[in-house]
Design an enzyme around this catalytic site. Sequence first.
Site, mmCIF file in Angstrom:
data_model
loop_
_atom_site.group_PDB
_atom_site.id
_atom_site.type_symbol
_atom_site.label_atom_id
_atom_site.label_comp_id
_atom_site.label_asym_id
_atom_site.label_seq_id
_atom_site.Cartn_x
_atom_site.Cartn_y
_atom_site.Cartn_z
ATOM 1 N N ASP A 82 0.724 -1.199 0.031
ATOM 2 C CA ASP A 82 0.006 0.111 -0.027
ATOM 3 C C ASP A 82 0.984 1.203 -0.176
ATOM 4 O O ASP A 82 2.131 1.102 0.366
ATOM 5 C CB ASP A 82 -0.785 0.058 1.107
ATOM 6 C CG ASP A 82 -1.709 1.175 1.496
ATOM 7 O OD1 ASP A 82 -2.391 1.648 0.605
ATOM 8 O OD2 ASP A 82 -1.506 1.840 2.266
ATOM 9 N N ASP B 95 -0.109 5.091 0.858
ATOM 10 C CA ASP B 95 -0.246 6.237 1.694
ATOM 11 C C ASP B 95 -0.378 5.455 2.993
ATOM 12 O O ASP B 95 -0.996 4.439 3.436
ATOM 13 C CB ASP B 95 -1.713 6.802 1.557
ATOM 14 C CG ASP B 95 -1.870 7.744 0.346
ATOM 15 O OD1 ASP B 95 -0.866 8.016 -0.292
ATOM 16 O OD2 ASP B 95 -2.872 7.853 -0.126
HETATM 17 P P1 B16 Z 1 -7.045 9.760 -3.783
HETATM 18 P P2 B16 Z 1 -3.764 4.083 -0.333
HETATM 19 C C1 B16 Z 1 -5.600 5.977 -0.296
HETATM 20 O O1 B16 Z 1 -4.608 5.396 -0.567
HETATM 21 C C2 B16 Z 1 -5.824 6.486 1.029
HETATM 22 O O2 B16 Z 1 -5.245 5.751 1.866
HETATM 23 C C3 B16 Z 1 -7.106 7.207 1.324
HETATM 24 O O3 B16 Z 1 -7.193 7.815 2.347
HETATM 25 C C4 B16 Z 1 -7.751 7.873 -0.031
HETATM 26 O O4 B16 Z 1 -8.922 8.449 0.201
HETATM 27 C C5 B16 Z 1 -7.354 7.005 -1.074
HETATM 28 O O5 B16 Z 1 -6.004 6.465 -1.413
HETATM 29 C C6 B16 Z 1 -7.778 7.719 -2.398
HETATM 30 O O6 B16 Z 1 -6.765 8.820 -2.534
HETATM 31 O O7 B16 Z 1 -7.739 10.898 -3.582
HETATM 32 O O8 B16 Z 1 -5.756 10.542 -4.073
HETATM 33 O O9 B16 Z 1 -7.306 9.204 -4.964
HETATM 34 O O10 B16 Z 1 -3.759 3.896 1.458
HETATM 35 O O11 B16 Z 1 -4.628 2.907 -0.835
HETATM 36 O O12 B16 Z 1 -2.532 3.893 -0.850
HETATM 37 MG MG MG Z 2 -2.915 3.236 3.320
#
Ligand code: B16
Ligand code: MG
Length: 215
Positions: free
Chosen positions: A9, A11
């Site tokens: 993952d 974030d």
């Molecule tokens: P975006 P991951 C996720 O990333 C985040 O944890 C989540 O908080 C966020 O809403 C989602 O990506 C969408 O992100 O707005 O940049 O498309 O943890 O799956 O790497």
């Molecule tokens: Mg994450």
Amino acid sequence: MLLQGALFDLDGVLVSTDEYHYRSWKKMTEEEGIAFDRKVNHRLRGVSRLESLNIILEEAGVEVPEEKKSALTDRKNAYYRELLKDLTPDSTLPGAREMLTALGERGVKIAVASSSKNARTIVAQIGIEDMLDAIVDGTEIERSKPDPEVFLKAAERVGLTPSQCVVIEDAEAGIEAAKAAGMKFVGIGTPEGLPNAEGRVVASLAEISPDALLQ
Ligand code: B16
Ligand code: MG
């Protein structure tokens, strides 16, 4: 037999953009007079942008017509992308870069599997493209975590079966997705914050060796 693929993952695992998500949701919700705090923010980990907004609205008891939602998510994303400009190679989380290097040296296939539509921008900003065999991001999936789609696609992209892969995740939704994909998993965070990780949790990638990760 050690596992042959590591699906990371992004974030909250390789880079702390979770704090940027919090700050940009906070700014937008304050402007709109919508209640939002860090406890609600924890529920947004790994969840898509629109689903995140729906969770925020539900927690705050606020209703917004469907056609107005994209204006809110677009504004949040503009704030978020502004913050992303601050990312540098030093923004990777403790142990992340070392782990990617060590796995690469062992010939392990490495993918980033993220719900984020900004994942490629983030990967470029922190300069880890060369360490990855594949990236599957939020633009390539129809169903976000806890659906296993992103991890199944990532395994396929690196030519491995689910049982050959370990998922590294900071979100309950991501651990659920790994289980649904039939993959091993390691949680990043605390056992309390990731109850469904069944104790397989470390504080950061600096706390686990590459061999332990692959077992
Ligand atoms: P975006 P991951 C996720 O990333 C985040 O944890 C989540 O908080 C966020 O809403 C989602 O990506 C969408 O992100 O707005 O940049 O498309 O943890 O799956 O790497
Ligand atoms: Mg994450």
